[in-house]
Every structure is written in C-alpha cells, then in structure tokens.
Design an enzyme around this catalytic site. Structure first.
Site, PDB file in Angstrom:
ATOM      1  N   ARG A  58       8.304  86.795  13.398  1.00 27.93           N
ATOM      2  CA  ARG A  58       7.516  87.731  14.244  1.00 27.93           C
ATOM      3  C   ARG A  58       6.588  87.106  15.394  1.00 27.93           C
ATOM      4  NH1 ARG A  58       3.175  88.966   9.427  1.00 27.93           N
ATOM      5  NH2 ARG A  58       3.486  86.672   9.507  1.00 27.93           N
ATOM      6  N   ARG A  73      30.335  95.380  12.388  1.00 29.66           N
ATOM      7  CA  ARG A  73      29.863  94.357  11.616  1.00 29.66           C
ATOM      8  C   ARG A  73      28.749  93.459  12.197  1.00 29.66           C
ATOM      9  NH1 ARG A  73      34.467  90.170  10.391  1.00 29.66           N
ATOM     10  NH2 ARG A  73      34.126  89.382  12.687  1.00 29.66           N
ATOM     11  N   LYS A 109      27.834  87.377   9.562  1.00 23.50           N
ATOM     12  CA  LYS A 109      28.240  86.548  10.523  1.00 23.50           C
ATOM     13  C   LYS A 109      27.170  85.948  11.236  1.00 23.50           C
ATOM     14  CE  LYS A 109      32.408  85.984  13.331  1.00 23.50           C
ATOM     15  NZ  LYS A 109      33.028  84.918  12.732  1.00 23.50           N
ATOM     16  N   GLU A 147      37.221  81.899   0.919  1.00 23.72           N
ATOM     17  CA  GLU A 147      37.934  82.024   2.285  1.00 23.72           C
ATOM     18  C   GLU A 147      38.135  80.537   2.613  1.00 23.72           C
ATOM     19  OE1 GLU A 147      35.379  84.332   4.836  1.00 23.72           O
ATOM     20  OE2 GLU A 147      33.683  83.150   4.328  1.00 23.72           O
TER      21      GLU A 147
HETATM   22  N1  PXG Z   1      35.816  83.811   7.341  1.00 25.56           N
HETATM   23  C1  PXG Z   1      35.028  83.289   8.157  1.00 25.56           C
HETATM   24  C2  PXG Z   1      33.923  82.249   7.703  1.00 25.56           C
HETATM   25  C3  PXG Z   1      35.027  83.442   9.855  1.00 25.56           C
HETATM   26  O1  PXG Z   1      34.173  82.967  10.350  1.00 25.56           O
HETATM   27  C4  PXG Z   1      36.870  84.982   9.445  1.00 25.56           C
HETATM   28  C5  PXG Z   1      36.922  84.732   7.899  1.00 25.56           C
HETATM   29  C6  PXG Z   1      38.170  85.838   9.744  1.00 25.56           C
HETATM   30  O2  PXG Z   1      37.251  87.223  10.286  1.00 25.56           O
HETATM   31  P1  PXG Z   1      37.914  87.827  11.404  1.00 25.56           P
HETATM   32  O3  PXG Z   1      36.980  88.950  11.542  1.00 25.56           O
HETATM   33  O4  PXG Z   1      38.010  87.081  12.839  1.00 25.56           O
HETATM   34  O5  PXG Z   1      39.292  88.225  11.128  1.00 25.56           O
HETATM   35  C7  PXG Z   1      36.067  84.181  10.120  1.00 25.56           C
HETATM   36  C8  PXG Z   1      36.225  84.706  11.818  1.00 25.56           C
HETATM   37  C9  PXG Z   1      36.219  80.281  16.003  1.00 25.56           C
HETATM   38  C10 PXG Z   1      36.273  81.634  15.414  1.00 25.56           C
HETATM   39  O6  PXG Z   1      35.753  80.132  17.398  1.00 25.56           O
HETATM   40  C11 PXG Z   1      36.152  81.687  14.109  1.00 25.56           C
HETATM   41  C12 PXG Z   1      36.207  83.251  13.722  1.00 25.56           C
HETATM   42  C13 PXG Z   1      36.697  84.155  14.564  1.00 25.56           C
HETATM   43  C14 PXG Z   1      36.742  83.862  15.879  1.00 25.56           C
HETATM   44  C15 PXG Z   1      36.698  82.366  16.258  1.00 25.56           C
HETATM   45  O7  PXG Z   1      36.834  79.348  15.393  1.00 25.56           O
HETATM   46  N2  PXG Z   1      35.790  83.470  12.418  1.00 25.56           N
END
Ligand code: PXG
Length: 297
Positions: free
Chosen positions: A103, A50, A150, A183
């Site tokens: 750049r 990812r 991300k 989400e």
């Molecule tokens: N949606 C969003 C917008 C995220 O940022 C998820 C879904 C869940 O994805 P994963 O791959 O973790 O199952 C995320 C993930 C934090 C923190 O510090 C946030 C995330 C992951 C880890 C830590 O708040 N977001």
C-alpha cells in the site's frame, strides 16, 4: 533500441526505473517472455492472459488494459524495426518506501516493454540435445506462492541453473516437495515412452507454459499422438525412450542425458525431432501480425 516505460519510449541508455521500485527492492512484480517470429507475435493473447492472472494473484493492478499493452508491445516491435524478436514485458509494483507493505507504493505499477533481437541458441543445442541434472533445489509448494505465477522472484531457478552449469549441464530439473518432477528452471519437461507423451500436470507445481500448451495441441492434433499429464519421478525419465524440454527461448529441444543417464542412446529421438520441426513451422506461420492488420472476412 527503444524501451517502453509507462507510455513513453526511451533510448536504451535512458531506460531506467527508480531504486525505490519494489520490483527491484523485493522482486515484487510479474513478467512475460514472449517471442515474435517472422513478423508475428507468438500466442500473444495467452501471454497477456497469464500476465493478468499472475498480477491478480499478487494483488497487482496493472495500470493499462490488456488491449493497450498489446498495442504498446506491437509498437515497441515496430519502432525497433523487429520481425524476429524476444520481448520482455514486466509489470513492477512501482515506487514505494523501504517497507514491504504494498500500500506504500503510491505511484502506479510500472509497465516496461523491452523488444530485442532474439539470441538464438547454437544449432548444436538442437542437433545434439541437452544434458540435464536434478537440482538440489526443490520447487516451492503451491501454498507458499503458486509456481503458476510468473513473478520477478527467480532466485531459486537462477541458483538451480547455476548448479546445472557447474555440473557441465545446460538445464536443471526441479522436483516438487513430494519428489515428483515439476519443471526445469526456464522450461517445461516431457518424456516419450512407447510412442506416448507424458508431462507433469499443472498441479505438480509448474508454470503453465505457453510452449507446453502449443506442443500438447500439436502432438495431439497434427501428429496424432497421445499426451498424458501425470506425476512421474526421475526414474521414469531415466528409462524413457526420449525426453525434451519446451520454452519460449528454447522452443522444443531434446534432453539426451539426465543425471548421467543416457536417454534414447544419448541422441535426439524421432518424435522429439518431429515435434521440434512441427513446432518451428507452426510458430513461424501463426500469431498476431506486427505490421499489417488481419483481413477479417
Ligand atoms: N517454466 C518456467 C519456470 C519458466 O520460467 C517455462 C517453464 C516455459 O514457459 P513458456 O511460456 O515460455 O513456454 C518458463 C519460461 C529466459 C526465459 O530469459 C525464460 C522463460 C521464458 C522466456 C525467457 O531465460 N521461462
């Protein structure tokens, strides 16, 4: 604590980047939040893939191979003597001048790895479940910047989370521009109706969560449940039997109140509880070993 920056480990106090780094100036960069359980890194390959895809989408050339990043990440855990950890992997655009043009970032992108002890959510979180609100902030459309990237631009999510906290809730739901549920600010969302699981598809405008994928697999293969990815509105959430959110930090946690509506009577439901338990067992017994080589027969 020792922090990895571009090939070297630094003490926490000395782990610094330039004020000219475009990650700071513009949020120009990508990241991953990864967990290690019981000496194993959870779904590391998926996180690295990812990261690579996010980087590619913003024309960011990652200055290390994924194999080298994996080695550095495992070394970060070993040097900090961690078995259960939260790992923040960040790739910033690097140092440039005060202009938007990427750049101008002559120096390579920077790779940063912070491996820290995991701050577990309080047990009441899991026993009682969460309260969610629908945020007034909408998910960005995929033609702006895909929500699947991300990136270091988290301000909309931060503002939506603040809105939830001000309302006395723990998480906020982002609707997409069509008004369908996408989400939460740091989690994906599911609901249960008549024993079936539903979650928004990637095209609803979501981050393709690593926890979400694992939960879909576990629900289908271990619990023999049907899972459907479909667009739905908050109305379907309000009338659901159960709802829960998934993410690297939260794992699987029930949502028992949404915009003031009690879900499943306001207590975590049986399928959510089973999934929380199944996920926790799976996460603690799989993954890339930090301290020993896997024996290949
Ligand atoms: N949606 C969003 C917008 C995220 O940022 C998820 C879904 C869940 O994805 P994963 O791959 O973790 O199952 C995320 C993930 C934090 C923190 O510090 C946030 C995330 C992951 C880890 C830590 O708040 N977001």
């Amino acid at each position: 604590m020792k922090v990895f920056i571009d090939g070297k480990f630094h003490e926490k106090e000395d782990a610094k980047v330039s004020v000219f780094d475009h990650g700071l100036l513009y949020g120009d960069g990508v990241f991953e939040g990864i967990r290690a359980y019981n000496g194993r890194v959870f779904r590391l390959d998926e996180h690295l893939k990812r990261l690579e895809e996010s980087a590619k989408a913003i024309f960011l050339s990652v200055p290390m191979s994924l194999k080298k990043i994996e080695e550095a990440l495992l070394e970060s855990l070993r040097i900090n003597e961690l078995k259960d950890a939260y790992i923040r992997l960040v790739v910033t655009r690097g140092i440039g001048d005060l202009g938007l043009d990427m750049r101008k970032c002559k120096k390579n992108a920077s790779v940063i790895i912070i491996a820290d002890k995991i701050e577990l959510y309080p047990p009441s979180f899991y026993e009682k479940g969460l309260e969610l609100i629908t945020s007034s902030i909408r998910q960005r459309t995929p033609d702006q910047l895909s929500p699947a990237i991300k990136s270091l631009n988290y301000l909309p999510n931060i503002m939506a989370r603040a809105e939830a906290v001000r309302a006395g809730a723990q998480e906020a739901i982002l609707l997409n521009q069509q008004g369908y549920v996408s989400e939460c600010t740091g989690d994906n969302i599911f609901y249960v109706s008549s024993g079936r699981l539903y979650t928004p598809p990637v095209y609803a405008g979501i981050l393709n969560g690593v926890t979400r994928s694992a939960v879909i697999e576990l629900a289908r293969n271990s619990l023999k449940l049907e899972v459907e990815e479909k667009l739905f509105t908050v109305h379907e959430l309000y009338r659901a039997d159960e709802a829960f959110v998934t993410g690297t930090g939260a794992e699987v946690v029930a949502a028992v109140k949404i915009d003031g509506h009690l879900i499943g009577g306001g207590v975590p439901g049986p399928i959510t509880k089973k999934l929380t338990q199944t996920f926790q067992e799976y996460a603690r017994s799989s993954g890339t070993p930090i301290y020993e080589e896997v024996k290949v027969r």
